[in-house]
Design an enzyme around this catalytic site. Structure first.
Site, mmCIF file in Angstrom:
data_model
loop_
_atom_site.group_PDB
_atom_site.id
_atom_site.type_symbol
_atom_site.label_atom_id
_atom_site.label_comp_id
_atom_site.label_asym_id
_atom_site.label_seq_id
_atom_site.Cartn_x
_atom_site.Cartn_y
_atom_site.Cartn_z
ATOM 1 N N ASP A 71 0.868 -1.172 0.000
ATOM 2 C CA ASP A 71 0.000 0.000 0.000
ATOM 3 C C ASP A 71 0.908 1.227 0.000
ATOM 4 O O ASP A 71 2.132 1.123 0.121
ATOM 5 C CB ASP A 71 -0.955 -0.033 1.191
ATOM 6 N N ASP B 269 -7.723 -7.704 0.268
ATOM 7 C CA ASP B 269 -6.829 -7.964 1.394
ATOM 8 C C ASP B 269 -7.580 -7.593 2.660
ATOM 9 O O ASP B 269 -8.522 -6.793 2.625
ATOM 10 C CB ASP B 269 -5.567 -7.086 1.326
ATOM 11 N N CYS C 21 -12.307 -28.765 7.000
ATOM 12 C CA CYS C 21 -11.081 -28.105 6.547
ATOM 13 C C CYS C 21 -9.955 -29.134 6.485
ATOM 14 O O CYS C 21 -9.824 -29.978 7.364
ATOM 15 C CB CYS C 21 -10.713 -26.967 7.504
ATOM 16 N N CYS D 6 -6.684 -28.210 6.200
ATOM 17 C CA CYS D 6 -5.401 -27.542 6.438
ATOM 18 C C CYS D 6 -4.570 -28.355 7.427
ATOM 19 O O CYS D 6 -5.074 -29.221 8.127
ATOM 20 C CB CYS D 6 -5.591 -26.101 6.924
ATOM 21 N N CYS E 125 -5.977 -28.398 11.015
ATOM 22 C CA CYS E 125 -7.180 -29.211 11.220
ATOM 23 C C CYS E 125 -6.892 -30.701 11.063
ATOM 24 O O CYS E 125 -7.566 -31.532 11.669
ATOM 25 C CB CYS E 125 -8.280 -28.765 10.258
ATOM 26 N N HIS F 170 -4.738 -21.658 10.221
ATOM 27 C CA HIS F 170 -6.088 -22.126 9.862
ATOM 28 C C HIS F 170 -6.910 -21.015 9.212
ATOM 29 O O HIS F 170 -7.538 -21.229 8.170
ATOM 30 C CB HIS F 170 -6.857 -22.670 11.067
#
Lengths: 397, 397
Positions: A91, A312, A350, A352, A355, A381
């Site tokens: 930014d 974002d 999930c 991931c 998890c 996560h």
């Protein structure tokens, strides 16, 4: 063009596309994890790669204060400095300075502000904000804008929009005159394969201030593609007419992509959505559209369906630090005693690595005991959930 | 025997061996990372596996207070609770309680102490300390001892040693009577392959309080190998004669391994070394020898060469949190400004994933900016350095 963008598929207003940056491709719509100080808090770059993050965001204001633009430039730019070979967006510092409230003073020339760290006085102008972003060397950099406060009356919104447009022109001009100065430009892009070879790195002795720490980052011939891309930012407060005017006049200046700024500043969510929807109508179809600083998983999915390509938000990472987890069954607060003996994963749907391995009981214990691993696991996560959400949206287009 | 130990090679006093635990093999001499609250601070279990950690240590005192022994027992024991399939050792809480100083009162029966968290009053006896450790279910558990303070006169050292011996007998007796009660015993050990399958896990509906969250952790037939091992602890202060007597009488009681306790309590390092060396002479060659709570990389290498098989220390993890890094070129403090633009790795001779990827300049920035990733990366490097040190010693035997 420095940045090429292909829209590959359109479904209703939604688009699935692909951004080609000097540091790799980015599939859109994309969610960009926020790495304010050149670090997505608590998450290593290896893990971000595993999560499939193709682009991350860093904050110019924070990096300007610590460790300083000069340091990062001398380290070869942000990619080399933080050992992240994929795309980065910075930014401009405009929103950060806006957030300082009492610590800033805005004039036509720029913004005088005081550091939140030590109270020291600094000045950002459109030119210095672009200079800083060229020094950082992100693939995509943002025009320096004034984020209009909410609520504001129409005169104030119009005046603020006008300032942002005049600043946008100055940003464009400075960028065109200095875009060759990006620190990695004459050293080519960094490839992932090089990451495993730090141990054997050879440093170029004759250019210590620009040398790369990776053997893979060898100099390549100057190419027009190897420069940064500058995005313009549409402002105009909560007024549809002003948003239209801001969009048209920003497009007239001409940028590689267009962002919608000035939202998520306290207005009701329905209003956010209305402004997003109406502003999108005025943005060119062949350029990436970036909605700044939103939102919940439901919101980012909705905005993607409205035709936003890039988003974002600090929400997944910040919420993680407060024990708030986004799951397919809604938001949960892992600190609650009800999870103390819950052997299930954070999210049963999930896949991931958190998890797959850990129970709610364990993560709850880590959080209650103030263990750093709680923040790490929660963040991994939540980011996984956000990135998965966007992949699902893209797949559905 | 519940624990089998093979000495594979001897070189001078040093031994290279192998411990066979219910949760995998451990190559000795070994350094055990400390995971006080069922987490090696800042490091995920995946990363510990990658680092090659074969056994970690957890603290009974801390886990007793948070989340409580009952919770961990109901989760199937520490391995299931923290999703760590490899070996674990728990201390007895004796040293922790000793460290509380004013907050404790010692009698023949046990120790009354006040929680460092909320000041609540608790009582540990040899029996309750073993009961707690059976509930946690580590592969190796420790007798409840009194750690003699330093300095102490000979009468005090003798009396304290006597108490530790009487407590050791009670520990042994309680353990023999209750060792069948380990939570994972009837559910077998957890294998690594199961770790990727949490997403598909099926929970045994008829034993909710003991059910495993991993499909791979299926019940196996009761075997004598599937129980914990209890180690005795040699005390005796800084007196060679008393150390000898303590060793002989502890061996008489009979344990699966023998620890040297009561060191690193403020005495000079040369004295530590003397006591270690003389105590080792009285320990049986066919049982693992564990030196508790030491030391620097140089010290752990030295003690291994003296014949110690197992060591633990908070130094690599705690120092990491203060920006102190152990390297092949000595200890460095990454917070120093001299590293602000240092593009080299933390340690030019280290191949850990931190040294392969990140520069000193980046880690220094993370530390200066108070980013959590600094702690994570520093800890991973320091643990890697300690584990590498021990692997090199083992290789040299």
């Amino acid at each position: 063009m420095s940045l090429s963008f292909q829209v590959e598929k359109v479904s209703g207003k939604a688009r699935a596309g692909r951004l080609f940056t000097p540091h790799g491709e980015v599939e859109t719509p994309v969610f960009m994890p926020v790495g304010t100080l050149a670090s997505v808090k608590g998450v290593s770059q290896d893990t971000l790669e595993e999560l499939g993050a193709q682009i991350i965001l860093a904050n110019t204001y924070h990096l300007y204060l610590r460790p300083g633009i000069g340091t990062i430039r001398r380290m070869g730019g942000l990619h080399d400095f933080m050992a992240w070979p994929r795309a980065i967006l910075t930014d401009s510092g405009g929103f950060q300075v806006f957030s300082l409230n009492e610590l800033r003073k805005i004039t036509e020339e720029g913004v005088t502000f005081r550091s939140h760290l030590d109270g020291s006085t600094h000045f950002f102008s459109p030119e210095s904000a672009i200079e800083a972003q060229i020094g950082l060397g992100a693939d995509i950099i943002m025009a320096f804008d004034e984020c209009t406060e909410y609520p504001a009356d129409r005169d104030r919104m119009r005046a603020s929009m006008g300032l942002t447009l005049r600043w946008a022109k100055r940003c464009k001009q400075y960028f065109e005159e200095h875009k060759q100065e990006v620190p990695w430009r004459s050293y080519g892009h960094v490839d992932t394969a090089a990451l495993s070879s730090r141990g054997e790195c050879q440093l170029a002795g004759d250019a210590p201030e620009l040398r790369s720490t990776w053997t893979g980052a060898s100099p390549v011939p100057t190419q027009t593609e190897q420069i940064q891309s500058l995005f313009g930012i549409v402002q105009g407060g909560m007024d549809h007419e002003l948003r239209k005017e801001s969009a048209e006049r920003t497009i007239e200046i001409g940028f590689s992509g267009y962002a919608i700024g000035g939202l998520s500043v306290g207005e009701p969510r329905t209003l956010t959505r209305e402004i997003v929807e109406s502003t999108l109508e005025h943005l060119p179809a062949d350029k990436p559209r970036y909605l700044m600083g939103v939102g919940t998983p439901e919101e980012i999915a909705e905005y993607a369906r409205l035709g936003v390509d890039m988003m974002d938000c600090v929400l997944p990472t910040r919420a993680a630090r407060h024990g708030l987890l986004f799951t397919s069954e809604g938001k949960i607060s892992i600190k609650q005693a009800r999870y103390a003996q819950d052997q299930g994963p954070l999210d049963p749907n999930c896949a991931c690595r958190v998890c797959r391995r850990y129970s709610r009981a364990y993560v709850r214990h880590l959080y209650a005991a103030n263990e750093v691993l709680a923040q790490v696991l929660n963040t991994v996560h939540n980011l996984s959930f956000y990135l998965d959400t966007m992949r699902r949206v893209r797949h559905s287009i």
